[in-house]
Design an enzyme around this catalytic site. Structure first.
Site, PDB file in Angstrom:
ATOM      1  N   GLY A  64       0.810  -1.211   0.000  1.00 18.07           N
ATOM      2  CA  GLY A  64       0.000   0.000   0.000  1.00 18.07           C
ATOM      3  C   GLY A  64       0.842   1.259   0.000  1.00 18.07           C
ATOM      4  CB  CYS A  65       4.227   2.063   1.109  1.00 16.69           C
ATOM      5  SG  CYS A  65       3.816   2.376   2.808  1.00 16.69           S
ATOM      6  CD  GLU A  66       2.816   6.537  -5.493  1.00 19.93           C
ATOM      7  OE1 GLU A  66       3.555   7.515  -5.690  1.00 19.93           O
ATOM      8  OE2 GLU A  66       1.584   6.562  -5.612  1.00 19.93           O
TER       9      GLU A  66
END
Length: 148
Positions: A64-66
């Site tokens: 979910g982290c870019e």
């Protein structure tokens, strides 16, 4: 959160974060504008040690982290400890903010923690890009899940 490679208990306990939540909120309240808050985030990120390369493994990455972000958890004597890092400076600072709020806390304390309320208190709500906000919430969720 199960990783095949994991830091030692000593590494979890060695994480030294000088600020507590109240001190951090006061520091951000004193920052008069977004640029000063941004600077504080960057300084907090610098206070976290770089994660060893052998711990930067896919199984520890936060989904979910870019940006790349890694999170490790250990429960020691009924309290939860985390080691985390990112290759992005601002994300590393945001991680530090989460660790200030959650590191060394009990399951109940982490369960009661509201990232939305905390980041509103810090004056960061609405200041971060949607992708950063999503990544931050993914990190907070991973911390909460690890502490269950």
């Amino acid at each position: 959160m199960s990783q095949s490679v994991k830091p030692s208990a000593e590494q979890f306990l060695a994480l030294a974060i000088d600020n507590d939540t109240a001190t951090t909120v006061a520091l951000f309240e004193q920052a008069g504008n977004w640029q000063e808050r941004y600077r504080q985030i960057m300084l907090l990120g610098k206070s976290l040690a770089k994660l060893d390369d052998n711990l930067r493994v896919e199984s520890a990455q936060v989904r979910g982290c870019e940006s790349n972000a890694w999170l490790y958890h250990s429960e020691i004597d009924g309290k939860h400890y985390f080691i985390a890092d990112s290759d992005a400076r601002i994300v590393k600072g945001l991680i530090a903010l989460l660790l200030i709020a959650c590191n060394g806390k009990t399951s109940n304390e982490i369960r009661a923690f509201s990232p939305d309320h905390y980041f509103t208190q810090l004056g960061l709500q609405g200041q971060l890009s949607p992708s950063r906000t999503n990544g931050l919430l993914a990190l907070a969720k991973a911390i909460k899940l690890a502490a269950e």
